[in-house]
Design an enzyme around this catalytic site. Structure first.
Site, PDB file in Angstrom:
ATOM      1  N   HIS A   1      35.884   0.757 -29.268  1.00 50.93           N
ATOM      2  CA  HIS A   1      36.663   1.848 -29.868  1.00 50.93           C
ATOM      3  C   HIS A   1      36.940   1.614 -31.349  1.00 50.93           C
ATOM      4  CE1 HIS A   1      38.796   5.473 -29.855  1.00 50.93           C
ATOM      5  NE2 HIS A   1      39.569   5.320 -28.799  1.00 50.93           N
ATOM      6  N   ARG A   2      36.639   0.447 -31.852  1.00 50.57           N
ATOM      7  CA  ARG A   2      36.825   0.209 -33.282  1.00 50.57           C
ATOM      8  C   ARG A   2      35.826   1.011 -34.102  1.00 50.57           C
ATOM      9  NH1 ARG A   2      36.167  -6.130 -33.733  1.00 50.57           N
ATOM     10  NH2 ARG A   2      34.387  -5.558 -32.404  1.00 50.57           N
TER      11      ARG A   2
END
Length: 384
Positions: free
Chosen positions: A356-357
């Site tokens: 999700h980064r």
């Protein structure tokens, strides 16, 4: 002429391994490429084949030894009068007779009337002590039998080198990567019908049936061509995302030693049949301890099959530093509403976990829809 069997580098960065099995004895004959040892490293448990043929004249290691690169593990060729490894002493049989006896302890319990002040209660002897002598001073002598203490034994499980490495890798991935996870339910009805229609042909031409998993992997590879960010990794030193040219798909294989993830190199160049063959080959090599570190290195994305164990949905852990892992669940027959009523469809649960980064949930959603489209419309999934 005697030849030295040395522990050689079987993969990138490997310096040592632990001997877990010795498959031959001194005096045995061995052929070239026949396995002599099984060695466990932090990445894989693998057989070590002999580079020589002849009679084993010495074995210089034992199970449990840690060997280093270049160390002589055995000698093959001329027989030696004295083996380099001392024979293990044979255990002697000893018979011990142990007598068990219960110890009786006799003690005195002084009972006062003051101990029973309520309702005129007086002490009464129980059957266990009715034969004891009660003195006029209300002294009671009670004979008791001391019971042996019951002990609960605890069992321990030794942590193997490979299991320790798996634990460290999973902990690292879970600690570093914040995941976004989405699950899709894909209509695989057409795929099921197509697979049933071509498996006879595949069996006659390729001596194998094409698994559902091979079709799923091919569909994922096709979708990655449109969404290459999911075939990428993050380089913390350069602070940039690296898009990989090759799609090396890691296949999670359940073995007795633990989870092994060999990868199909350059899957973007392979057909469904070639992917199916690669899956079977890598799984067999992993389970028979013939996998090489070159089969494990340089993976770019991983795929795991929950359906092989009857599971539908789960939360897979991304293999650091990869960007994504895709999990396929157990195929289910479901009654669904269609335009003219109801129908029975074959549904595939498909779960995607991504870093999700660097990608958002919407990106995962679009990637998942593309995989679903590939499966539902049988895009480039034909068996030739």
């Amino acid at each position: 002429m005697a030849n030295e069997f040395k522990f050689t580098d079987v993969g990138e960065g490997l310096h040592e391994g632990k001997v877990t099995e010795i498959l031959k004895q001194v005096g045995d004959q061995i052929k070239i490429d026949e396995a002599l040892f099984v060695v466990e490293t932090d990445k894989v448990t693998t057989e070590l084949p002999s580079p020589f043929a002849g009679t084993i004249s010495a074995i210089n290691v034992k199970v449990g030894d840690v060997v280093s690169i270049g160390q002589v593990m055995a000698v093959i060729g001329e027989k030696t009068s004295t083996p380099l490894v001392e024979p293990k002493p044979q255990p002697t049989e000893e018979v011990a007779k142990v007598k068990e006896a219960g110890a009786s302890v006799v003690g005195e319990i002084k009972v006062s009337d003051n101990l029973f002040p309520i309702f005129g209660v007086k002490p009464h002897a129980t059957p266990a002590v009715k034969d004891t002598k009660v003195a006029s001073s209300t002294n009671i002598t009670v004979e008791t039998t001391q019971k042996p203490e019951s002990k609960t034994e605890q069992k321990t499980i030794a942590i193997s080198t490979m299991r320790k490495a798996i634990a460290e890798a999973m902990t690292k991935s879970h600690a570093i990567i914040p995941t976004t996870v989405l699950t899709f339910y894909v209509n695989a009805t057409k795929l099921k019908q197509y697979r049933e229609s071509v498996n006879g042909y595949a069996l006659s031409k390729y001596s194998m049936k094409i698994s559902y998993f091979a079709f799923f992997v091919k569909a994922i590879v096709n979708a990655l061509k449109k969404f290459p960010v999911f075939n990428a990794s993050y380089d913390p030193d350069q602070n940039e995302i690296v898009l990989n040219d090759d799609i090396n798909v890691g296949i999670a294989v359940d073995t007795e030693e633990g989870l092994i993830v060999p990868n199909i190199k350059q899957a973007q160049t392979k057909s469904v049949v070639e992917i199916a063959q690669a899956i079977v080959d890598l799984a067999n090599k992993a389970r028979t301890k013939k996998i090489k570190l070159t089969d494990l290195n340089k993976g770019t994305i991983s795929v795991t099959n929950f359906g092989s164990l009857g599971a539908a949905v789960g939360t897979p852990i991304i293999k650091y530093p990869e960007m994504c892992i895709v999990a396929t669940g157990n195929l289910e027959e479901r009654i669904v509403k269609v335009e003219n009523g109801i129908a029975v469809h074959t549904i595939l649960p498909l779960t995607i976990a991504a870093d999700h980064r660097w990608v958002d949930g919407a990106d995962v959603g679009r990637f998942g829809k593309e995989i679903a489209k590939q499966i539902e419309e049988l895009i480039d999934l034909t068996v030739a």
